[in-house]
Design a protein around this motif. Structure first.
Motif, PDB file in Angstrom:
ATOM      1  N   TYR A  47      46.735 -36.182  70.925  1.00 16.48           N
ATOM      2  CA  TYR A  47      46.527 -37.119  69.820  1.00 16.48           C
ATOM      3  C   TYR A  47      45.038 -37.223  69.537  1.00 16.48           C
ATOM      4  O   TYR A  47      44.229 -37.415  70.467  1.00 16.48           O
ATOM      5  N   PHE A  80      45.356 -39.108  63.965  1.00 11.92           N
ATOM      6  CA  PHE A  80      45.597 -40.476  63.526  1.00 11.92           C
ATOM      7  C   PHE A  80      44.356 -40.994  62.795  1.00 11.92           C
ATOM      8  O   PHE A  80      43.235 -40.838  63.275  1.00 11.92           O
ATOM      9  N   SER A  82      42.875 -44.458  60.987  1.00  7.76           N
ATOM     10  CA  SER A  82      42.939 -45.876  60.649  1.00  7.76           C
ATOM     11  C   SER A  82      41.517 -46.396  60.502  1.00  7.76           C
ATOM     12  O   SER A  82      41.122 -47.399  61.104  1.00  7.76           O
ATOM     13  N   ALA A  89      43.933 -46.911  67.490  1.00  6.65           N
ATOM     14  CA  ALA A  89      45.283 -46.611  67.044  1.00  6.65           C
ATOM     15  C   ALA A  89      45.826 -45.368  67.740  1.00  6.65           C
ATOM     16  O   ALA A  89      47.010 -45.298  68.091  1.00  6.65           O
ATOM     17  N   THR A  90      44.969 -44.382  67.932  1.00  2.26           N
ATOM     18  CA  THR A  90      45.366 -43.161  68.633  1.00  2.26           C
ATOM     19  C   THR A  90      45.804 -43.479  70.065  1.00  2.26           C
ATOM     20  O   THR A  90      46.844 -43.006  70.536  1.00  2.26           O
ATOM     21  N   ARG A  92      46.854 -46.333  71.251  1.00  4.26           N
ATOM     22  CA  ARG A  92      48.096 -47.120  71.283  1.00  4.26           C
ATOM     23  C   ARG A  92      49.313 -46.226  71.082  1.00  4.26           C
ATOM     24  O   ARG A  92      50.346 -46.423  71.729  1.00  4.26           O
ATOM     25  N   GLN A  93      49.212 -45.242  70.209  1.00  2.00           N
ATOM     26  CA  GLN A  93      50.341 -44.330  70.011  1.00  2.00           C
ATOM     27  C   GLN A  93      50.618 -43.508  71.264  1.00  2.00           C
ATOM     28  O   GLN A  93      51.773 -43.220  71.589  1.00  2.00           O
ATOM     29  N   LEU A  96      52.479 -45.869  73.603  1.00  4.95           N
ATOM     30  CA  LEU A  96      53.866 -46.056  73.166  1.00  4.95           C
ATOM     31  C   LEU A  96      54.713 -44.828  73.491  1.00  4.95           C
ATOM     32  O   LEU A  96      55.897 -44.953  73.846  1.00  4.95           O
ATOM     33  N   ALA A  97      54.122 -43.637  73.366  1.00  2.00           N
ATOM     34  CA  ALA A  97      54.857 -42.415  73.715  1.00  2.00           C
ATOM     35  C   ALA A  97      55.209 -42.393  75.195  1.00  2.00           C
ATOM     36  O   ALA A  97      56.312 -41.992  75.586  1.00  2.00           O
ATOM     37  N   GLN A 241      48.480 -54.383  67.794  1.00  2.00           N
ATOM     38  CA  GLN A 241      47.940 -53.816  66.557  1.00  2.00           C
ATOM     39  C   GLN A 241      48.455 -54.622  65.376  1.00  2.00           C
ATOM     40  O   GLN A 241      49.611 -55.054  65.356  1.00  2.00           O
ATOM     41  N   THR A 378      43.128 -53.078  66.546  1.00  2.00           N
ATOM     42  CA  THR A 378      43.868 -52.871  67.791  1.00  2.00           C
ATOM     43  C   THR A 378      43.171 -53.623  68.912  1.00  2.00           C
ATOM     44  O   THR A 378      41.940 -53.765  68.909  1.00  2.00           O
TER      45      THR A 378
END
Length: 385
Positions: A47, A80, A82, A89-90, A92-93, A96-97, A241, A378
């Motif tokens: 990411y 990503f 933002s 944001a990167t 956080r993704q 989450l993954a 976020q 974030t």
């Protein structure tokens, strides 16, 4: 599945005009992987946080470009964007993954190469994070937007230029000890106030610089870390976020950043902590007023009281709520896509007790990353392992 940070790495922030995004990103990505004892083939995803690659370098589609650059061309990859919160944001993704079980190992990195262009081009590129129709076409740039926020805040709460300047003085002083920082010079309140005006009431040293750089962290599941006998550098306790209207005139107040406040509350709930549990924070001080508003959004200070943190020494490294021991964006620098990841690299050092501006007994750390004038935000809470 809980997420942990296995390792992290960062370039120096500053002028890397002789380099490229793929070289900067490759350097930190491979360093982070090597530090964790992993290889690119161990990754489930790459990411990338980046804001201006297509605007400054004429290079988009950076996910596969940079995955290929580190030797993982077949690994799932995505960029990503933002604005200035691209790094947060990167990350956080990536978390989450991991938490969803979709991945066991994700490289979350950010990179920006800004010094290839002159200041007018960079300013215009950054303005893409504002409302083109209602802000940019009317002549507003981000110094002007934050100047409006600062002027309104100063009017509402009787805060002085000198109060804002204290933020810059603190963060530049912290940067001196940080070998990754762009600036290695202390400032006085008078020097900040009397520096070149850029958008009244803000002057040159109220603003972060144009910066190049890259940062990366390897995010893994606890099960993956145990199976590989890894020694993580931090645990991810919570993330949050939120967003807000892009243009200032569409918000209820321009002296608040409610998206950051909502992101903070989400992160606190997930982590099971409050702001009182936070030992050290890295916050998004793109301008001096931004740190002040960040402290209030995080709940560390009541509205109108955030400026007292730097003035009274409470946000110093040895203060009651240490903020930006790295030097922050003002002192360390702000390579936009990398900043949110770079904050996390700094905080993992705090949690390990090896930071050049070490906060005593740091066990809970917070990162606050903002896009534009507060339209995206974030917040990440890290703990020791």
């Amino acid at each position: 599945m809980p997420a942990t940070i296995a390792s992290g790495a960062s370039t120096t922030y500053g002028d890397h005009a002789e380099s490229s995004s793929r070289e900067l990103f490759g350097e930190v990505a491979l360093e982070a992987l090597d530090s964790a004892g992993l290889t690119p083939t161990d990754l489930d995803a790459v990411y990338v946080g980046n804001f201006m690659g297509d605007l400054i370098e004429d290079q988009g589609h950076m996910g596969p470009l940079l995955a290929d650059a580190i030797g993982a061309p077949e690994t799932a990859s995505v960029r990503f964007e933002s604005a200035c919160a691209s790094g947060g944001a990167t990350f956080r993704q990536a978390v989450l993954a991991i938490e969803s079980g979709a991945a066991d190992a994700v490289l979350a990195g950010g990179v920006e190469l800004m010094s290839l262009a002159d200041i007018e081009h960079v300013t215009d590129a950054l303005a893409n994070a504002a409302d083109e129709m209602y802000e940019n076409e009317q002549g507003l740039t981000f110094p002007g937007i934050y100047a409006l926020m600062a002027r309104r805040y100063m009017h509402e709460f009787d805060v002085s230029r000198e109060d804002l300047a204290a933020v810059s003085v603190k963060n530049h002083a912290n940067a001196v000890a940080n070998p990754l920082a762009q600036f290695q010079r202390e400032l006085t309140v008078e020097e900040v106030v009397e520096s070149k005006p850029i958008a009244t009431p803000l002057a040159l040293y109220d603003a972060c610089p144009v910066s190049d750089g890259a940062s990366a962290v390897v995010v893994v599941s606890e099960a993956f870390a145990a199976a590989r006998d890894l020694d993580p550098v931090a645990s991810v306790l919570g993330t949050g976020q939120s967003s807000d209207a892009l243009a200032l005139h569409d918000r209820g107040s321009i002296s608040r950043t409610p998206a950051a406040a909502r992101a903070a509350q989400e992160a606190y709930r997930e982590a099971g902590v409050t702001v009182d549990d936070v030992d050290v924070a890295e916050v998004h001080d793109c301008f001096t007023i931004a740190e002040v508003m960040a402290l209030e959004a995080l709940g560390a200070y009541d509205p109108g009281a955030g400026a007292r943190g730097a003035v009274d020494g409470e946000t110093a490294v040895d203060g009651s709520f240490p903020v930006n021991p790295s030097g922050g964006l003002l002192g360390k620098g702000h390579p936009v896509g990398a900043t949110g990841i770079g904050q996390l690299v700094e905080l993992t050092k705090q949690l390990r007790g090896v930071h050049p501006n070490q906060v005593t007994d740091a066990a809970v750390a917070l990162a606050h990353n903002v896009g534009g004038s507060g339209a995206s935000a974030t917040v990440t809470i890290l703990g020791g392992v």
